[in-house]
Motif scaffolding. Structure first.
Motif, PDB file in Angstrom:
ATOM      1  N   MET A  20       0.984  66.176 -58.045  1.00 13.02           N
ATOM      2  CA  MET A  20       0.432  67.310 -57.313  1.00 13.02           C
ATOM      3  C   MET A  20      -0.973  67.623 -57.809  1.00 13.02           C
ATOM      4  SD  MET A  20       3.692  69.901 -57.007  1.00 13.02           S
ATOM      5  CE  MET A  20       3.103  70.805 -58.372  1.00 13.02           C
ATOM      6  N   ALA A  21      -1.785  68.199 -56.935  1.00 10.37           N
ATOM      7  CA  ALA A  21      -3.126  68.638 -57.327  1.00 10.37           C
ATOM      8  C   ALA A  21      -2.992  69.808 -58.303  1.00 10.37           C
ATOM      9  CB  ALA A  21      -3.911  69.064 -56.094  1.00 10.37           C
ATOM     10  N   LYS A  22      -3.978  69.958 -59.177  1.00 11.12           N
ATOM     11  CA  LYS A  22      -3.888  70.949 -60.248  1.00 11.12           C
ATOM     12  C   LYS A  22      -3.817  72.387 -59.755  1.00 11.12           C
ATOM     13  CE  LYS A  22      -3.948  68.002 -63.544  1.00 11.12           C
ATOM     14  NZ  LYS A  22      -2.675  67.574 -64.047  1.00 11.12           N
ATOM     15  N   GLY A  23      -4.522  72.748 -58.696  1.00  6.39           N
ATOM     16  CA  GLY A  23      -4.549  74.131 -58.253  1.00  6.39           C
ATOM     17  C   GLY A  23      -3.504  74.491 -57.221  1.00  6.39           C
ATOM     18  N   TRP A  24      -2.674  73.543 -56.832  1.00  7.89           N
ATOM     19  CA  TRP A  24      -1.738  73.771 -55.742  1.00  7.89           C
ATOM     20  C   TRP A  24      -0.399  74.263 -56.261  1.00  7.89           C
ATOM     21  CZ3 TRP A  24       2.564  70.678 -53.906  1.00  7.89           C
ATOM     22  CH2 TRP A  24       3.077  71.144 -52.695  1.00  7.89           C
ATOM     23  N   LYS A  25       0.148  75.280 -55.597  1.00  8.89           N
ATOM     24  CA  LYS A  25       1.458  75.821 -55.940  1.00  8.89           C
ATOM     25  C   LYS A  25       2.400  75.548 -54.771  1.00  8.89           C
ATOM     26  CE  LYS A  25      -1.213  79.580 -57.567  1.00  8.89           C
ATOM     27  NZ  LYS A  25      -2.283  79.027 -56.803  1.00  8.89           N
ATOM     28  N   PRO A  26       3.534  74.866 -54.995  1.00  4.97           N
ATOM     29  CA  PRO A  26       4.467  74.583 -53.897  1.00  4.97           C
ATOM     30  C   PRO A  26       4.955  75.863 -53.226  1.00  4.97           C
ATOM     31  CG  PRO A  26       5.039  73.298 -55.826  1.00  4.97           C
ATOM     32  CD  PRO A  26       3.972  74.261 -56.251  1.00  4.97           C
ATOM     33  N   GLY A  27       4.938  75.880 -51.920  1.00  2.00           N
ATOM     34  CA  GLY A  27       5.402  77.013 -51.144  1.00  2.00           C
ATOM     35  C   GLY A  27       4.301  77.992 -50.757  1.00  2.00           C
ATOM     36  N   ASP A  28       3.095  77.825 -51.292  1.00  3.78           N
ATOM     37  CA  ASP A  28       1.982  78.732 -50.997  1.00  3.78           C
ATOM     38  C   ASP A  28       1.052  78.053 -49.996  1.00  3.78           C
ATOM     39  OD1 ASP A  28       0.037  80.645 -50.973  1.00  3.78           O
ATOM     40  OD2 ASP A  28      -0.670  80.274 -53.013  1.00  3.78           O
ATOM     41  N   GLN A  29       1.091  78.506 -48.762  1.00  2.00           N
ATOM     42  CA  GLN A  29       0.332  77.850 -47.707  1.00  2.00           C
ATOM     43  C   GLN A  29      -1.170  78.021 -47.907  1.00  2.00           C
ATOM     44  OE1 GLN A  29       1.393  78.997 -43.732  1.00  2.00           O
ATOM     45  NE2 GLN A  29       0.353  77.246 -42.832  1.00  2.00           N
ATOM     46  N   ALA A  30      -1.613  79.149 -48.447  1.00  2.00           N
ATOM     47  CA  ALA A  30      -3.051  79.363 -48.658  1.00  2.00           C
ATOM     48  C   ALA A  30      -3.606  78.377 -49.681  1.00  2.00           C
ATOM     49  CB  ALA A  30      -3.304  80.797 -49.115  1.00  2.00           C
ATOM     50  N   SER A  31      -2.876  78.139 -50.775  1.00  2.00           N
ATOM     51  CA  SER A  31      -3.360  77.171 -51.770  1.00  2.00           C
ATOM     52  C   SER A  31      -3.297  75.750 -51.210  1.00  2.00           C
ATOM     53  CB  SER A  31      -2.579  77.292 -53.073  1.00  2.00           C
ATOM     54  OG  SER A  31      -1.251  76.860 -52.909  1.00  2.00           O
ATOM     55  N   TRP A  32      -2.322  75.477 -50.349  1.00  2.51           N
ATOM     56  CA  TRP A  32      -2.242  74.162 -49.690  1.00  2.51           C
ATOM     57  C   TRP A  32      -3.487  73.922 -48.842  1.00  2.51           C
ATOM     58  CZ3 TRP A  32       0.488  69.715 -49.208  1.00  2.51           C
ATOM     59  CH2 TRP A  32       0.345  68.992 -48.042  1.00  2.51           C
ATOM     60  N   ASN A  33      -3.848  74.907 -48.033  1.00  2.00           N
ATOM     61  CA  ASN A  33      -5.033  74.772 -47.183  1.00  2.00           C
ATOM     62  C   ASN A  33      -6.305  74.627 -48.016  1.00  2.00           C
ATOM     63  OD1 ASN A  33      -3.588  74.881 -44.808  1.00  2.00           O
ATOM     64  ND2 ASN A  33      -3.767  77.096 -44.637  1.00  2.00           N
ATOM     65  N   ALA A  34      -6.395  75.357 -49.131  1.00  2.00           N
ATOM     66  CA  ALA A  34      -7.569  75.249 -50.000  1.00  2.00           C
ATOM     67  C   ALA A  34      -7.670  73.857 -50.616  1.00  2.00           C
ATOM     68  CB  ALA A  34      -7.501  76.308 -51.098  1.00  2.00           C
ATOM     69  N   GLU A  35      -6.560  73.299 -51.054  1.00  2.00           N
ATOM     70  CA  GLU A  35      -6.565  71.956 -51.649  1.00  2.00           C
ATOM     71  C   GLU A  35      -6.903  70.888 -50.611  1.00  2.00           C
ATOM     72  OE1 GLU A  35      -6.410  70.884 -54.814  1.00  2.00           O
ATOM     73  OE2 GLU A  35      -6.502  73.003 -55.305  1.00  2.00           O
ATOM     74  N   ILE A  36      -6.395  71.033 -49.388  1.00  2.00           N
ATOM     75  CA  ILE A  36      -6.717  70.065 -48.325  1.00  2.00           C
ATOM     76  C   ILE A  36      -8.199  70.127 -47.995  1.00  2.00           C
ATOM     77  CG2 ILE A  36      -6.357  69.533 -45.878  1.00  2.00           C
ATOM     78  CD1 ILE A  36      -4.122  68.547 -47.649  1.00  2.00           C
ATOM     79  N   THR A  37      -8.762  71.328 -47.900  1.00  4.84           N
ATOM     80  CA  THR A  37     -10.186  71.487 -47.628  1.00  4.84           C
ATOM     81  C   THR A  37     -11.025  70.864 -48.734  1.00  4.84           C
ATOM     82  OG1 THR A  37      -9.743  73.515 -46.420  1.00  4.84           O
ATOM     83  CG2 THR A  37     -12.000  73.166 -47.158  1.00  4.84           C
ATOM     84  N   LYS A  38     -10.632  71.110 -49.982  1.00  2.00           N
ATOM     85  CA  LYS A  38     -11.346  70.543 -51.129  1.00  2.00           C
ATOM     86  C   LYS A  38     -11.284  69.014 -51.122  1.00  2.00           C
ATOM     87  CE  LYS A  38     -10.572  70.502 -56.003  1.00  2.00           C
ATOM     88  NZ  LYS A  38      -9.890  71.163 -57.108  1.00  2.00           N
ATOM     89  N   ARG A  39     -10.110  68.467 -50.826  1.00  2.00           N
ATOM     90  CA  ARG A  39      -9.953  67.006 -50.777  1.00  2.00           C
ATOM     91  C   ARG A  39     -10.796  66.402 -49.661  1.00  2.00           C
ATOM     92  NH1 ARG A  39      -4.103  64.371 -50.658  1.00  2.00           N
ATOM     93  NH2 ARG A  39      -4.144  65.303 -52.719  1.00  2.00           N
ATOM     94  N   ASN A  40     -10.811  67.060 -48.506  1.00  6.63           N
ATOM     95  CA  ASN A  40     -11.611  66.559 -47.383  1.00  6.63           C
ATOM     96  C   ASN A  40     -13.101  66.583 -47.696  1.00  6.63           C
ATOM     97  OD1 ASN A  40      -9.373  66.030 -45.845  1.00  6.63           O
ATOM     98  ND2 ASN A  40      -9.471  67.953 -44.719  1.00  6.63           N
ATOM     99  N   GLN A  41     -13.559  67.601 -48.405  1.00  5.14           N
ATOM    100  CA  GLN A  41     -14.967  67.682 -48.766  1.00  5.14           C
ATOM    101  C   GLN A  41     -15.351  66.576 -49.742  1.00  5.14           C
ATOM    102  OE1 GLN A  41     -15.379  71.684 -50.133  1.00  5.14           O
ATOM    103  NE2 GLN A  41     -15.633  72.515 -48.077  1.00  5.14           N
ATOM    104  N   LEU A  42     -14.438  66.219 -50.646  1.00  7.34           N
ATOM    105  CA  LEU A  42     -14.726  65.154 -51.608  1.00  7.34           C
ATOM    106  C   LEU A  42     -14.723  63.775 -50.952  1.00  7.34           C
ATOM    107  CD1 LEU A  42     -12.670  66.396 -54.689  1.00  7.34           C
ATOM    108  CD2 LEU A  42     -15.149  66.422 -54.398  1.00  7.34           C
ATOM    109  N   GLN A  43     -14.053  63.644 -49.808  1.00  7.81           N
ATOM    110  CA  GLN A  43     -13.991  62.361 -49.133  1.00  7.81           C
ATOM    111  C   GLN A  43     -15.058  62.219 -48.050  1.00  7.81           C
ATOM    112  OE1 GLN A  43      -9.983  62.011 -47.740  1.00  7.81           O
ATOM    113  NE2 GLN A  43      -9.194  61.494 -49.754  1.00  7.81           N
ATOM    114  N   SER A  44     -15.836  63.237 -47.825  1.00  8.53           N
ATOM    115  CA  SER A  44     -16.864  63.194 -46.803  1.00  8.53           C
ATOM    116  C   SER A  44     -18.069  62.390 -47.301  1.00  8.53           C
ATOM    117  CB  SER A  44     -17.310  64.616 -46.445  1.00  8.53           C
ATOM    118  OG  SER A  44     -18.423  64.561 -45.581  1.00  8.53           O
TER     119      SER A  44
END
Length: 75
Positions: free
Chosen positions: A45-69
């Motif tokens: 799992m990503a370091k800042g992500w907490k299972p069950g928390d949709q807001a942290s999920w969206n933040a981690e996906i956004t961060k991952r997408n920015q790093l892959q751009s």
């Protein structure tokens, strides 16, 4: 003749053994009836992500997408 038959049987056995694949990935994170942000608690799992928390999920996906751009990596 016996050698050819034995070789053919061994080859068929080896080929069919490859078809006996274990069912991998049946964890809760792969079930279609569970939301992706519910996820599994494991070491990948990503370091800042907490299972069950949709807001942290969206933040981690956004961060991952920015790093892959490629646009952000060029700068």
């Amino acid at each position: 003749m016996k050698l050819a038959i034995t070789s053919a049987l061994v080859a068929a056995t080896v080929l069919l053994t490859g078809c006996n694949e274990a069912n991998v990935g049946t964890s809760a994170s792969k079930r279609p009836d569970i939301a992706p942000y519910m996820g599994a608690d494991n070491g990948f799992m990503a370091k800042g992500w907490k299972p069950g928390d949709q807001a942290s999920w969206n933040a981690e996906i956004t961060k991952r997408n920015q790093l892959q751009s490629e646009y952000s990596r060029i700068k």
